[in-house]
Design an enzyme around this catalytic site. Structure first.
Site, PDB file in Angstrom:
ATOM      1  N   GLY A 157       0.851  -1.196   0.000  1.00 17.36           N
ATOM      2  CA  GLY A 157       0.000   0.000   0.000  1.00 17.36           C
ATOM      3  C   GLY A 157       0.880   1.236   0.000  1.00 17.36           C
ATOM      4  O   GLY A 157       2.044   1.187  -0.400  1.00 17.36           O
ATOM      5  N   ARG A 237       1.548  -3.224  12.578  1.00 14.57           N
ATOM      6  CA  ARG A 237       0.846  -3.525  13.819  1.00 14.57           C
ATOM      7  C   ARG A 237       1.473  -4.781  14.418  1.00 14.57           C
ATOM      8  O   ARG A 237       1.825  -5.719  13.687  1.00 14.57           O
ATOM      9  CB  ARG A 237      -0.641  -3.780  13.563  1.00 14.57           C
ATOM     10  N   GLU A 266       0.499  -3.348  23.150  1.00 15.04           N
ATOM     11  CA  GLU A 266       1.171  -2.109  23.585  1.00 15.04           C
ATOM     12  C   GLU A 266       0.467  -1.516  24.800  1.00 15.04           C
ATOM     13  O   GLU A 266      -0.756  -1.571  24.868  1.00 15.04           O
ATOM     14  CB  GLU A 266       1.158  -1.101  22.440  1.00 15.04           C
ATOM     15  N   HIS A 284       6.421   2.640  19.164  1.00 14.64           N
ATOM     16  CA  HIS A 284       5.378   3.068  18.208  1.00 14.64           C
ATOM     17  C   HIS A 284       5.546   4.548  17.820  1.00 14.64           C
ATOM     18  O   HIS A 284       4.655   5.362  18.052  1.00 14.64           O
ATOM     19  CB  HIS A 284       3.980   2.818  18.780  1.00 14.64           C
TER      20      HIS A 284
HETATM   21  C1  DGY Z   1      -1.299   4.848  12.570  1.00 11.96           C
HETATM   22  O1  DGY Z   1      -1.634   5.986  12.213  1.00 11.96           O
HETATM   23  O2  DGY Z   1      -2.001   3.876  12.352  1.00 11.96           O
HETATM   24  C2  DGY Z   1       0.018   4.698  13.246  1.00 11.96           C
HETATM   25  O3  DGY Z   1       0.229   3.452  13.722  1.00 11.96           O
HETATM   26  C3  DGY Z   1       0.191   5.737  14.326  1.00 11.96           C
HETATM   27  O4  DGY Z   1       0.594   6.864  13.675  1.00 11.96           O
END
Ligand code: DGY
Length: 319
Positions: A157, A237, A266, A284
């Protein structure tokens, strides 16, 4: 005229909070304490719009509260695995996210983790800080060069492509990729793979760019199928990887290293990963630049403004 009330779950960059306050009656969180369940329930009951971040779980029970007032959840983040989208749809709650504005920052961090893992940055810096550096050694702490090596992108993506572009054009890597649907052409050379297994077997470095919240693509079996001595980077993720199997593969030396910015639960980081020298662990921070976090906040506000003006939403999720 009464202004719509927006509940913001975490502190946001100053410019974003100032813009929110100009337009809405706004409940901010100056102390930046993560919201409690009771706090989120109260927000759902008292606000017209919620601006949560990706760490706030907006689940079916919250969305189905009988006296819920919130009609729009403007997520601060592109990933929406923190929100039960089916429940939102059933409840008639609009969900928006913040795509595009964080693509470059996240791809930069993926590249940083590729370099950190392959050049053993965490391990060597820790040695230096411990006083274990005895001076330059021709065969000390050798890593892997990137030029001519294969970067396997799982999920081509926006962020996958931005990472691939950096690796191909900036570092001379070959790009192999797997994407569920057909994609391309790209402005850099890249070879599609027919399966995740084929990609994992071919790649010297694998970088993950998949949404979380679904079936786990990087199972123990698939980790076992990665090329011996390969590296894994995850800025997507945590739940897309079997973390226990990854820790085992890193501990046994089957995988040479990893760079992880995200974790399944997390802010908990599995102790097995914390104990390993050959993994860079980050909290993160993929999108954590002032410019990007401000742009994310502004896009969330754009969505809220459009919603309450009855205008088309810049980035509605699903539909
Ligand atoms: C998102 O935007 O999904 C990121 O993991 C945090 O910026």
């Amino acid at each position: 005229m009464t202004r719509p009330r927006i509940h913001v779950t975490r502190r946001l960059p100053e410019a974003v909070e100032a813009r929110l306050a100009e337009r809405f009656e706004v409940a901010l969180n100056p102390g930046d304490t993560p919201p409690t369940r009771a706090g989120l329930e109260a927000a759902m009951r008292t606000a017209d719009g919620l601006l949560p971040c990706v760490a706030d779980r907006i689940d079916a029970d919250l969305l189905a509260l009988p006296d819920r007032r919130v009609r729009i959840v403007a997520n601060f983040g592109v990933g929406v695995n923190n929100i039960d989208l089916a429940a939102a749809e059933a409840a008639g709650v609009v969900v928006t996210n913040t795509p595009d504005v964080l693509t470059d920052a996240t791809a930069d961090l993926a590249m940083a983790l590729i370099l950190a893992a392959t050049r053993r940055m965490s391990e060597t810096e820790a040695a230096l800080r411990r006083g274990d550096w005895r001076g330059f050694a021709p065969t000390g702490w050798l890593g892997m060069g990137l030029q001519g090596k294969t970067l396997g992108i799982l999920g081509m993506g926006r962020i996958g492509q931005a990472t691939a572009r950096r690796a191909a054009l900036g570092f001379g890597m070959r790009i192999a990729y797997f994407n569920r649907s057909a994609t391309g052409p790209f402005d850099f050379p890249a070879e599609p793979c027919d399966s995740i297994e084929a990609l994992l077997a071919a790649a010297d470095v694998v970088s993950l760019h998949l949404p979380g919240g679904g079936p786990r693509p990087l199972t123990a079996e698939r980790i076992a199928g990665m090329k011996r001595g390969a590296y894994l980077v995850n800025t997507a993720r945590g739940d897309v990887v079997d973390e226990a199997a990854l820790a085992e593969a890193l501990a046994s030396g089957r995988l040479a290293g990893a760079g992880l910015d995200v974790f399944a639960e997390e802010p908990k980081v599995p102790p097995a990963l914390l104990a390993l020298p050959n993994v860079t662990l980050l909290p993160h921070i993929g999108s954590a630049t002032l410019e990007t976090r401000t742009a994310m906040g502004m896009l969330a506000v754009d969505n809220l403004v459009a919603h309450f003006d009855g205008a088309p939403l810049p980035s509605r999720v699903g539909r």
